[in-house]
Design a protein around this motif. Sequence first.
Motif, PDB file in Angstrom:
ATOM      1  N   ILE A 129       0.854  -1.192   0.000  1.00 22.00           N
ATOM      2  CA  ILE A 129       0.000   0.000   0.000  1.00 22.00           C
ATOM      3  C   ILE A 129       0.887   1.237   0.000  1.00 22.00           C
ATOM      4  CG2 ILE A 129      -0.212   0.227   2.513  1.00 22.00           C
ATOM      5  CD1 ILE A 129      -3.201   0.920   2.031  1.00 22.00           C
ATOM      6  N   ASP A 130       0.454   2.282  -0.712  1.00 25.98           N
ATOM      7  CA  ASP A 130       1.215   3.527  -0.658  1.00 25.98           C
ATOM      8  C   ASP A 130       0.627   4.443   0.421  1.00 25.98           C
ATOM      9  OD1 ASP A 130      -0.856   5.268  -1.734  1.00 25.98           O
ATOM     10  OD2 ASP A 130      -0.300   4.613  -3.743  1.00 25.98           O
ATOM     11  N   GLN A 131       1.394   5.418   0.829  1.00 24.89           N
ATOM     12  CA  GLN A 131       1.024   6.279   1.947  1.00 24.89           C
ATOM     13  C   GLN A 131      -0.290   7.003   1.704  1.00 24.89           C
ATOM     14  OE1 GLN A 131       3.093   6.532   4.901  1.00 24.89           O
ATOM     15  NE2 GLN A 131       1.132   7.280   5.659  1.00 24.89           N
ATOM     16  N   ALA A 132      -0.515   7.520   0.509  1.00 27.35           N
ATOM     17  CA  ALA A 132      -1.739   8.277   0.220  1.00 27.35           C
ATOM     18  C   ALA A 132      -2.980   7.401   0.349  1.00 27.35           C
ATOM     19  CB  ALA A 132      -1.657   8.901  -1.175  1.00 27.35           C
ATOM     20  N   GLU A 133      -2.924   6.190  -0.211  1.00 25.81           N
ATOM     21  CA  GLU A 133      -4.071   5.288  -0.112  1.00 25.81           C
ATOM     22  C   GLU A 133      -4.304   4.884   1.344  1.00 25.81           C
ATOM     23  OE1 GLU A 133      -5.815   1.041  -1.836  1.00 25.81           O
ATOM     24  OE2 GLU A 133      -3.654   1.430  -1.986  1.00 25.81           O
ATOM     25  N   PHE A 134      -3.218   4.586   2.052  1.00 28.17           N
ATOM     26  CA  PHE A 134      -3.336   4.214   3.457  1.00 28.17           C
ATOM     27  C   PHE A 134      -3.975   5.341   4.269  1.00 28.17           C
ATOM     28  CE2 PHE A 134      -1.539   4.294   7.764  1.00 28.17           C
ATOM     29  CZ  PHE A 134      -2.029   3.095   8.235  1.00 28.17           C
ATOM     30  N   ASP A 135      -3.498   6.551   4.092  1.00 27.67           N
ATOM     31  CA  ASP A 135      -4.038   7.699   4.835  1.00 27.67           C
ATOM     32  C   ASP A 135      -5.522   7.901   4.548  1.00 27.67           C
ATOM     33  OD1 ASP A 135      -1.555   8.163   5.973  1.00 27.67           O
ATOM     34  OD2 ASP A 135      -1.045   9.813   4.594  1.00 27.67           O
ATOM     35  N   ARG A 136      -5.906   7.795   3.277  1.00 29.58           N
ATOM     36  CA  ARG A 136      -7.309   7.978   2.896  1.00 29.58           C
ATOM     37  C   ARG A 136      -8.194   6.917   3.550  1.00 29.58           C
ATOM     38  NH1 ARG A 136     -10.373   5.379  -0.362  1.00 29.58           N
ATOM     39  NH2 ARG A 136      -8.691   4.299  -1.453  1.00 29.58           N
ATOM     40  N   ILE A 137      -7.781   5.668   3.473  1.00 30.75           N
ATOM     41  CA  ILE A 137      -8.580   4.575   4.035  1.00 30.75           C
ATOM     42  C   ILE A 137      -8.638   4.689   5.558  1.00 30.75           C
ATOM     43  CG2 ILE A 137      -8.707   2.069   4.325  1.00 30.75           C
ATOM     44  CD1 ILE A 137      -7.554   1.833   1.464  1.00 30.75           C
ATOM     45  N   ALA A 138      -7.529   5.043   6.191  1.00 30.82           N
ATOM     46  CA  ALA A 138      -7.506   5.177   7.653  1.00 30.82           C
ATOM     47  C   ALA A 138      -8.417   6.312   8.119  1.00 30.82           C
ATOM     48  CB  ALA A 138      -6.075   5.393   8.142  1.00 30.82           C
ATOM     49  N   GLN A 139      -8.392   7.437   7.418  1.00 27.11           N
ATOM     50  CA  GLN A 139      -9.255   8.565   7.791  1.00 27.11           C
ATOM     51  C   GLN A 139     -10.738   8.206   7.612  1.00 27.11           C
ATOM     52  OE1 GLN A 139      -8.574  11.410   9.363  1.00 27.11           O
ATOM     53  NE2 GLN A 139      -6.402  10.926   9.450  1.00 27.11           N
TER      54      GLN A 139
END
Length: 141
Positions: A108-118
């Motif tokens: 997973i890349d950071q942007a996708e991870f951040d979006r899903i976590a938020q």
Amino acid sequence: MTVRKASAKYEGLGKSGKGHVSLGSGVLNDQPYGFNTRFENEPGTNPEELIAAAHASCFTMALSFALAGAGHNDGTLDTDAAVTLEKDGDGFKVTKSALTLRATVPGIDQAEFDRIAQEAKANCPISKLLNAEISLDATLM
């Protein structure tokens, strides 16, 4: 629809009172709580600790399912929650729940991870229940 139950009993009043809390599942049974477990360090539990446990577990499960739904099939999620109880007039109010997440999700890349976590933070049922500031400090390792 799912209904889960818990019960609390308090004997005596105010600071000298002693309470016991039980969960319908039996995982907690007659666990002590009261002024000393809530505002000092006496052994036992307290409502804020139980809310923190509920929020950490709810968010972590929501994130797990969201990541799986996005096509990720492996990883580790480790979440702490810190619930803040502050004076509010003559009483108290839960004002914050700070989630701290450490995650390993291969591929997973950071942007996708951040979006899903938020999204998981905003949409887990306990986040929706709380009338407090909810923060998330997420670290992808």
